[in-house]
Design a protein around this motif. Structure first.
Motif, PDB file in Angstrom:
ATOM      1  N   UNK A   1      -6.164  -1.208   8.103  1.00 15.50           N
ATOM      2  CA  UNK A   1      -4.756  -1.599   8.043  1.00 15.50           C
ATOM      3  C   UNK A   1      -3.962  -0.759   7.048  1.00 15.50           C
ATOM      4  N   UNK A   2      -4.502  -0.557   5.842  1.00 16.99           N
ATOM      5  CA  UNK A   2      -3.695   0.055   4.770  1.00 16.99           C
ATOM      6  C   UNK A   2      -4.277   1.349   4.226  1.00 16.99           C
ATOM      7  N   UNK A   3      -5.506   1.689   4.608  1.00 17.64           N
ATOM      8  CA  UNK A   3      -6.138   2.894   4.090  1.00 17.64           C
ATOM      9  C   UNK A   3      -7.139   2.581   3.000  1.00 17.64           C
ATOM     10  N   UNK A   4      -8.212   3.333   2.956  1.00 22.69           N
ATOM     11  CA  UNK A   4      -9.317   3.033   2.055  1.00 22.69           C
ATOM     12  C   UNK A   4      -8.907   3.138   0.592  1.00 22.69           C
ATOM     13  N   UNK A   5      -7.896   3.938   0.255  1.00 24.13           N
ATOM     14  CA  UNK A   5      -7.495   4.124  -1.144  1.00 24.13           C
ATOM     15  C   UNK A   5      -6.826   2.890  -1.732  1.00 24.13           C
TER      16      UNK A   5
ATOM     17  N   UNK B   1       0.830  -1.208   0.000  1.00 24.29           N
ATOM     18  CA  UNK B   1       0.000   0.000   0.000  1.00 24.29           C
ATOM     19  C   UNK B   1       0.866   1.259   0.000  1.00 24.29           C
ATOM     20  N   UNK B   2       1.950   1.251   0.768  1.00 19.30           N
ATOM     21  CA  UNK B   2       2.833   2.415   0.819  1.00 19.30           C
ATOM     22  C   UNK B   2       3.431   2.736  -0.546  1.00 19.30           C
ATOM     23  N   UNK B   3       3.560   1.701  -1.387  1.00 22.12           N
ATOM     24  CA  UNK B   3       4.064   1.905  -2.739  1.00 22.12           C
ATOM     25  C   UNK B   3       2.978   2.260  -3.738  1.00 22.12           C
TER      26      UNK B   3
END
Length: 390
Positions: free
Chosen positions: A327-331, A294-296
């Motif tokens: 955990x990773x964000x809705x986007x 997700x960060x990528x």
């Protein structure tokens, strides 16, 4: 002579099975929908669902012997049912090899291949009996033929221009479906980097690296070694990056995923999966790796079957989605059904409004629903498909 004898035995076996279990019966035995009462959809949920851009990152429907332009009484996906559910974007992923006795713990790369038998039963061309690339190309041709016959039904997404044309058509009331083509495992390259371009010429834009077994690219999540990318695997990732392809790590080992993250700046897709922290099965990679993806800028498609979400129901799917958002964000969360992938699911694609209803039931904000149901997939493709077809 030994090869000829083996092929002869396979043909006889396929014929014997074919007489007792035709292609339709074969699929019906593998792609199931749980028995359920009709899902109750409120007026509010129906109005909202009909206003969404709906997208799904994974279905294996082209593997099976049926006309996707007709509404079938088996399986999970066809174009009429996609239209009923207001689906705008559907990824069609091509299965080319699957080991006998497949499981999520460990599969031997040398195990007999069940897709060879499927090819024989369904009377695929002889070239597909030995070439995995030809199996993928055959499935791509099925969709190309639908587009050629009636471009208003389906348009293959080769570029951002294609995507824009689909969305414009839908804005004008034409229910064209944008088809993202992918392969489920890059063993479909038959060991040759040149086959990347052959598949791209056929419209493939998303390349899964692995399926249920270790392959020439390296370790699968369900293989025997747990290793990372081989030298050939690194060459494949580099070539895919060079070509601007979307890389799917849905079945890759954790070390393979880490290796891809270390060498590629491209956003990754996990096309069909669950979250280990919500559903602790061997099918799901660690939450830490999901956060790194997700960060990528990556996108994670939540599946509908037991090994992905543990609780096979609209409620279970939506709970897994909520876990993923937290955990990773809705986007970074999307739908990744694994329809028609030898799975048992709580509803077929025509009933997708059940998810919209369940998200409302669980207190999702409208913007969260819009993003997860397809908005994120649309944005990801707008950002990652080539500007123009090549």
């Amino acid at each position: 002579m030994r090869v000829v004898m083996i092929v002869g035995v396979l043909i006889l076996l396929a014929a014997a099975i074919g007489f007792g279990m035709g292609p339709g019966m074969l699929e019906q035995s593998l792609n199931k929908v749980m028995e359920h009462e009709p899902y109750v959809i409120s007026d509010d949920a129906r109005v909202l669902h009909d206003s969404l851009v709906v997208g799904d990152l994974h279905t294996d429907s082209t593997l099976w012997a049926r006309d996707l332009t007709d509404r079938a009484d088996r399986g999970h996906v066809d174009l009429p049912r996609l239209r009923e559910a207001n689906v705008a974007l559907q990824a069609f992923t091509f299965v080319t090899r699957s080991p006998k006795g497949q499981n999520y713990e460990s599969n031997d790369a040398d195990a007999p291949d069940t897709i060879t038998l499927v090819a024989l039963i369904q009377r695929w061309p002889v070239a597909t009996w030995s070439s995995l690339t030809e199996r993928a190309l055959l499935q791509a041709r099925k969709l190309a033929a639908i587009q050629a016959d009636d471009p208003t039904l389906l348009r293959i997404l080769r570029s951002q221009d294609d995507l824009a044309a689909v969305m414009e058509a839908r804005a004008q009331g034409v229910q064209t479906i944008g088809a993202l083509l992918g392969i489920e495992g890059s063993h479909a390259l038959d060991g040759s980097l040149d086959n990347i371009d052959r598949l791209r010429s056929a419209g493939v834009r998303m390349f899964g690296l692995h399926h249920f077994f270790d392959n020439a690219l390296g370790g699968s999540l369900h293989g025997t070694g747990g290793g990372g990318l081989s030298d050939f695997g690194k060459d494949v990732v580099a070539r895919l990056d060079e070509r601007g392809a979307i890389i799917d790590v849905a079945h890759s080992s954790e070390q393979s995923v880490s290796d891809v993250l270390a060498m590629s700046d491209s956003p990754l897709v996990v096309s069909h999966t669950g979250f280990q922290g919500y559903c602790p099965t061997p099918r799901n990679i660690s939450d830490d790796l999901m956060q790194q993806i997700a960060m990528g800028g990556g996108l994670i498609g939540v599946g509908y079957w037991d090994a992905a979400i543990c609780k096979v129901s609209p409620r279970g799917i939506v709970e897994a989605i909520r876990y993923g958002i937290d955990l990773v964000g809705v986007e970074h969360v999307a739908l990744g059904s694994d329809y028609d992938g030898s799975t048992t699911v709580p509803f077929d694609t025509s009933e997708l409004a059940a998810l919209t209803q369940e998200m409302l039931n669980q207190g999702f904000a409208e913007e969260e629903i819009r993003l997860v149901m397809g908005g994120n997939m649309l944005r990801f493709l707008q950002e990652n498909l080539p500007l123009e077809a090549d």
